[in-house]
Design a protein around this motif. Structure first.
Motif, PDB file in Angstrom:
ATOM      1  N   UNK A 103       0.852  -1.200   0.000  1.00 44.81           N
ATOM      2  CA  UNK A 103       0.000   0.000   0.000  1.00 44.81           C
ATOM      3  C   UNK A 103       0.887   1.249   0.000  1.00 44.81           C
ATOM      4  N   UNK A 104       0.454   2.284  -0.701  1.00 43.99           N
ATOM      5  CA  UNK A 104       1.246   3.507  -0.816  1.00 43.99           C
ATOM      6  C   UNK A 104       1.392   4.208   0.528  1.00 43.99           C
ATOM      7  N   UNK A 105       2.517   4.888   0.708  1.00 45.66           N
ATOM      8  CA  UNK A 105       2.740   5.643   1.941  1.00 45.66           C
ATOM      9  C   UNK A 105       2.050   6.993   1.824  1.00 45.66           C
ATOM     10  N   UNK A 106       1.427   7.408   2.925  1.00 53.56           N
ATOM     11  CA  UNK A 106       0.598   8.608   2.951  1.00 53.56           C
ATOM     12  C   UNK A 106       1.161   9.625   3.929  1.00 53.56           C
ATOM     13  N   UNK A 107       1.066  10.914   3.572  1.00 55.19           N
ATOM     14  CA  UNK A 107       1.386  12.000   4.499  1.00 55.19           C
ATOM     15  C   UNK A 107       0.142  12.844   4.721  1.00 55.19           C
ATOM     16  N   UNK A 108      -0.245  13.021   5.977  1.00 51.83           N
ATOM     17  CA  UNK A 108      -1.311  13.953   6.324  1.00 51.83           C
ATOM     18  C   UNK A 108      -0.698  15.327   6.533  1.00 51.83           C
ATOM     19  N   UNK A 109      -1.250  16.334   5.859  1.00 54.39           N
ATOM     20  CA  UNK A 109      -0.873  17.722   6.118  1.00 54.39           C
ATOM     21  C   UNK A 109      -2.005  18.273   6.967  1.00 54.39           C
ATOM     22  N   UNK A 110      -1.745  18.416   8.259  1.00 46.52           N
ATOM     23  CA  UNK A 110      -2.810  18.612   9.232  1.00 46.52           C
ATOM     24  C   UNK A 110      -3.124  20.078   9.499  1.00 46.52           C
ATOM     25  N   UNK A 111      -4.418  20.349   9.662  1.00 46.82           N
ATOM     26  CA  UNK A 111      -4.901  21.648  10.106  1.00 46.82           C
ATOM     27  C   UNK A 111      -5.206  21.602  11.593  1.00 46.82           C
ATOM     28  N   UNK A 112      -5.890  22.638  12.103  1.00 40.21           N
ATOM     29  CA  UNK A 112      -6.028  22.799  13.543  1.00 40.21           C
ATOM     30  C   UNK A 112      -7.300  22.196  14.137  1.00 40.21           C
ATOM     31  N   UNK A 113      -8.222  21.710  13.336  1.00 38.48           N
ATOM     32  CA  UNK A 113      -9.433  21.151  13.927  1.00 38.48           C
ATOM     33  C   UNK A 113      -9.252  19.660  14.210  1.00 38.48           C
ATOM     34  N   UNK A 114     -10.360  18.960  14.465  1.00 38.64           N
ATOM     35  CA  UNK A 114     -10.295  17.557  14.878  1.00 38.64           C
ATOM     36  C   UNK A 114     -10.219  16.579  13.709  1.00 38.64           C
ATOM     37  N   UNK A 115     -10.284  17.059  12.492  1.00 43.95           N
ATOM     38  CA  UNK A 115     -10.290  16.155  11.347  1.00 43.95           C
ATOM     39  C   UNK A 115      -9.031  15.283  11.262  1.00 43.95           C
ATOM     40  N   UNK A 116      -7.821  15.820  11.444  1.00 45.53           N
ATOM     41  CA  UNK A 116      -6.640  14.944  11.352  1.00 45.53           C
ATOM     42  C   UNK A 116      -6.694  13.772  12.328  1.00 45.53           C
ATOM     43  N   UNK A 117      -7.086  14.027  13.589  1.00 46.61           N
ATOM     44  CA  UNK A 117      -7.171  12.953  14.578  1.00 46.61           C
ATOM     45  C   UNK A 117      -8.253  11.948  14.205  1.00 46.61           C
ATOM     46  N   UNK A 118      -9.364  12.447  13.662  1.00 45.55           N
ATOM     47  CA  UNK A 118     -10.438  11.554  13.227  1.00 45.55           C
ATOM     48  C   UNK A 118      -9.955  10.649  12.104  1.00 45.55           C
TER      49      UNK A 118
END
Length: 261
Positions: A1-16
């Motif tokens: 499976x491809x490796x993924x990078x999350x570019x995170x903002x300040x709300x709860x979406x990245x943790x979700x």
């Protein structure tokens, strides 16, 4: 499976999203000064964006997902490195543009480096499941139709993703400060009772980034502002913690409905 990078903002979406990724190979990063909530993340400076993207490629990252609202940074020209210098003119131009235009430029930087930008709801389709609750009355339906018309008229201008209408009157239009600020501003004056928060994507918006987001806090803020309910355009809005949101809707008596153009 491809490796993924999350570019995170300040709300709860990245943790979700992180909970939905399971055992997938992924990393999380955020622009310095805009750390996300509830998730470990490493910072990068926008002035070194070129080097940051090159580093992702060197680490074997193939896909990137922008998750959450990211504020506009202030660039320090003295910190721009050699790998970012060729991007600087477009970066400066993007910072003067509307949100969608600026984000399209950012997406282009990653795509031109050979990285595939994927949407949060591609990784977690359940984010598009709206917990419909309650039924708007005739007055609320009229306000929703009015709000939809206002949103449709303003969205080509790249202004915002929402507005509030009560009794046919436009009480507020979302701009750069965001939904929370807009709703809080309604508590500072005596307007018509009731009203509807309307949310949807802007015309031509790239839905891979900066999608409108609602959650339990949105319901609370709408209730404090004295609104009757919330209406969203189908497929245009991400939902955080749908179960908690359903409980908050029941507790406040607000409705949540889906509007189809």
């Amino acid at each position: 499976m491809t490796r993924l990078a999350l570019i995170a903002g300040q709300d709860r979406l990245p943790a979700t999203l992180a909970h939905a990724l399971g055992g997938r190979d992924w990393t999380c990063h955020h622009p310095e000064g805009f750390a996300p909530k509830g998730i470990a993340s490493s910072p990068f400076r926008v002035e070194q964006l070129g080097s940051f993207i090159a580093g992702l490629k060197a680490d074997g990252v193939e896909e990137v997902c922008f998750a959450g609202r990211i504020g506009r940074p202030t660039l320090d020209p003295s910190l721009v490195d050699a790998a970012t210098m060729p991007l600087l003119p477009r970066m400066m131009q993007a910072l003067q543009a509307g949100d969608d235009a600026a984000l399209r430029t950012v997406i282009a930087f990653f795509e031109q480096a050979g990285l595939c930008v994927v949407a949060a709801h591609d990784l977690m389709p359940a984010l598009l499941d709206v917990p419909v609750e309650g039924t708007p009355n005739d007055r609320a339906c009229a306000d929703i139709a009015r709000a939809a018309a206002v949103h449709r008229a303003l969205s080509p201008l790249d202004v915002g993703q929402g507005c509030v209408v009560a009794g046919g009157l436009v009480l507020a239009v979302e701009a750069m400060p965001g939904t929370d600020w807009m709703l809080e501003s309604l508590t500072r004056f005596d307007g018509p009772s009731g009203g509807v928060l309307f949310k949807g994507a802007k015309a031509g918006q790239d839905r891979r980034i900066d999608m409108a987001t609602i959650g339990p806090h949105t319901v609370t803020a709408a209730a404090v502002a004295g609104l009757s309910g919330i209406a969203v355009i189908a497929g245009d809005v991400l939902v955080l913690d749908a179960e908690a949101m359903r409980e908050r809707l029941a507790a406040t008596g607000l409705f949540l409905t889906v509007w189809s153009e």
